[in-house]
Design a protein around this motif. Structure first.
Motif, mmCIF file in Angstrom:
data_model
loop_
_atom_site.group_PDB
_atom_site.id
_atom_site.type_symbol
_atom_site.label_atom_id
_atom_site.label_comp_id
_atom_site.label_asym_id
_atom_site.label_seq_id
_atom_site.Cartn_x
_atom_site.Cartn_y
_atom_site.Cartn_z
ATOM 1 N N GLN A 56 0.843 -1.193 0.000
ATOM 2 C CA GLN A 56 0.000 0.000 0.000
ATOM 3 C C GLN A 56 0.881 1.247 0.000
ATOM 4 O O GLN A 56 1.941 1.283 0.615
ATOM 5 N N LEU A 57 0.427 2.260 -0.701
ATOM 6 C CA LEU A 57 1.213 3.468 -0.855
ATOM 7 C C LEU A 57 1.277 4.254 0.445
ATOM 8 O O LEU A 57 0.305 4.358 1.185
ATOM 9 N N MET A 58 2.457 4.801 0.711
ATOM 10 C CA MET A 58 2.656 5.707 1.837
ATOM 11 C C MET A 58 3.257 6.988 1.275
ATOM 12 O O MET A 58 3.958 6.982 0.261
ATOM 13 N N ARG A 59 2.976 8.099 1.915
ATOM 14 C CA ARG A 59 3.539 9.380 1.479
ATOM 15 C C ARG A 59 4.899 9.580 2.147
ATOM 16 O O ARG A 59 5.025 9.456 3.364
ATOM 17 N N SER A 60 5.913 9.891 1.355
ATOM 18 C CA SER A 60 7.245 10.156 1.875
ATOM 19 C C SER A 60 7.452 11.658 1.971
ATOM 20 O O SER A 60 7.241 12.383 0.991
ATOM 21 N N THR A 61 7.851 12.120 3.150
ATOM 22 C CA THR A 61 8.045 13.548 3.360
ATOM 23 C C THR A 61 9.206 13.761 4.315
ATOM 24 O O THR A 61 9.894 12.801 4.685
ATOM 25 N N GLU A 74 7.395 8.775 6.793
ATOM 26 C CA GLU A 74 6.394 8.134 5.947
ATOM 27 C C GLU A 74 5.047 8.203 6.650
ATOM 28 O O GLU A 74 4.950 7.904 7.843
ATOM 29 N N THR A 75 4.017 8.611 5.905
ATOM 30 C CA THR A 75 2.682 8.722 6.484
ATOM 31 C C THR A 75 1.661 8.078 5.559
ATOM 32 O O THR A 75 1.895 7.933 4.350
ATOM 33 N N SER A 76 0.527 7.717 6.128
ATOM 34 C CA SER A 76 -0.583 7.235 5.306
ATOM 35 C C SER A 76 -1.015 8.333 4.351
ATOM 36 O O SER A 76 -0.982 9.527 4.686
ATOM 37 N N LEU A 77 -1.436 7.936 3.150
ATOM 38 C CA LEU A 77 -1.865 8.923 2.154
ATOM 39 C C LEU A 77 -3.069 9.720 2.644
ATOM 40 O O LEU A 77 -3.202 10.906 2.348
ATOM 41 N N ASP A 78 -3.931 9.051 3.420
ATOM 42 C CA ASP A 78 -5.158 9.708 3.895
ATOM 43 C C ASP A 78 -5.033 10.137 5.352
ATOM 44 O O ASP A 78 -6.024 10.160 6.083
ATOM 45 N N HIS A 82 -8.432 10.590 7.185
ATOM 46 C CA HIS A 82 -8.833 9.309 7.776
ATOM 47 C C HIS A 82 -9.839 9.548 8.897
ATOM 48 O O HIS A 82 -9.685 10.474 9.709
#
Length: 351
Positions: A56-61, A74-78, A82
């Motif tokens: 599952q995709l995670m957001r990298s920041t 790394e965070t959940s996309l939503d 959520h």
């Protein structure tokens, strides 16, 4: 002439003491290597699907720290959208990275929003120019929470090993009104003090005269900036030091590779910082329900540490539960991922 004799005598004594010290160091180090060699072969029962990099995709920041160092997050996309008001925040241990939490992200990120980050000098995070310290662990966690935890949501802070120390360091410095931002804490395979001094890597059968050099071996173990390859020897050492005696081969291989990827400079710097560990004030500052988790065969942070933390938390009225996984070593979230994930899910549901 007498001065010359005294100088030579002092030189002989010094050389003799140095030789004795070197001999004892070799004896202690050799005993650890032999103990690793006697560890039963890892159980080769196939791959562990929970160890794969999450599909599952995670957001990298990145999260900027007070001194300008950028931490990989790394965070959940939503994360913001959520429906849950509770966010799982995963804080890994020494020599690891966010990949350490693959078993948790693969199961729990399907239902809960997640934040995970690399400590400075680990994974994809910058090392920075400032000398690292245990206080900095808490300051970096604060930087991550400030940058990524959505307003109105509360974190369930889960720390493994040095990650647990980071949480206690954070609590000591930023724990006022803790319940406004944190719903619960899970301290896993960690300690509040004397982590290097009270490890159990050295076999107890060594002669008493080696006691004087055990601290030197322990300090060299954590603070030597040497590259660590991943091979058959390091795999046996990793198995002995970090996992239970009857660990799965997939878990040993994953852990050994994870450690070998780490920066020698970062490993040594943080190892030296942990030698002076004392975050007992942060342990006392925890004011939300807190779980203590340990493996019965953990040699790096043995159960005596968990006993102490649980006693303090129970005395302060915030001990949620104290869980011991029989036969597990230091890497509980990997070795006992299924029941550990159930525990985290229960904590999240109750938060």
């Amino acid at each position: 002439m007498a001065d010359g004799k005294n100088w030579r005598r002092a030189g002989y004594v010094g050389a003799g003491a140095a030789g004795l010290l070197a001999g004892n160091l070799a004896l202690v180090t050799g005993s650890i290597v032999r103990a690793a060699g006697r560890t039963p072969a890892a159980v080769d029962d196939g791959p562990d699907p929970l160890l794969i990099d999450p599909p599952q995709l995670m957001r990298s920041t990145v999260a900027p720290t007070g001194d300008g160092t950028l931490l990989h997050v790394e965070t959940s996309l939503d994360l913001d959208e959520h429906p849950s008001d509770t966010v799982l925040v995963l804080v890994h241990g020494w020599t690891c990275s966010t990949r350490f939490w693959n078993p948790q992200v693969n199961q729990l990120a399907q239902h809960w929003p997640v934040i995970a980050y690399d400590h400075r000098g680990h994974g994809l995070s910058e090392m920075g120019e400032k000398k690292v310290s245990v206080a900095m662990l808490g300051q970096d966690l604060e930087a991550v929470l400030t940058s990524t935890l959505p307003a109105g949501k509360r974190a369930v802070l889960v720390g493994h090993s040095m990650g647990g120390m980071a949480i206690m360091s954070w609590a000591a410095q930023f724990g006022a009104n803790m319940a406004d931002r944190v719903a619960a804490v899970v301290l896993t395979s960690t300690t509040a003090r004397d982590v290097v001094q009270q490890q159990l890597l050295t076999p107890p059968t060594l002669p008493r005269y080696t006691e004087m050099v055990k601290p030197l071996v322990a300090r060299a173990f954590v603070a030597a900036p040497v590259p660590l390859p991943s091979n058959e020897l390091t795999s046996r050492l990793t198995h002995y030091m970090a996992l239970g005696r009857h660990a799965r081969a997939a878990h040993v291989e994953f852990t050994d590779e994870l450690i070998s990827r780490g920066s020698p400079r970062s490993r040594a710097a943080w190892g030296a910082a942990m030698y002076r560990l004392d975050v007992a004030a942060g342990l006392h500052a925890l004011s939300v329900p807190t779980s203590v988790v340990v493996g019965s065969d953990d040699l790096l942070t043995p159960p005596l540490h968990a006993d102490y933390m649980a006693q303090v938390l129970d005395h302060n009225g915030v001990l949620r539960d104290y869980v011991t996984y029989g036969g597990a070593g230091h890497m509980v979230p990997i070795e006992r991922s299924e029941p550990y994930n159930v525990l985290l899910d229960d904590v999240l549901k109750a938060a």
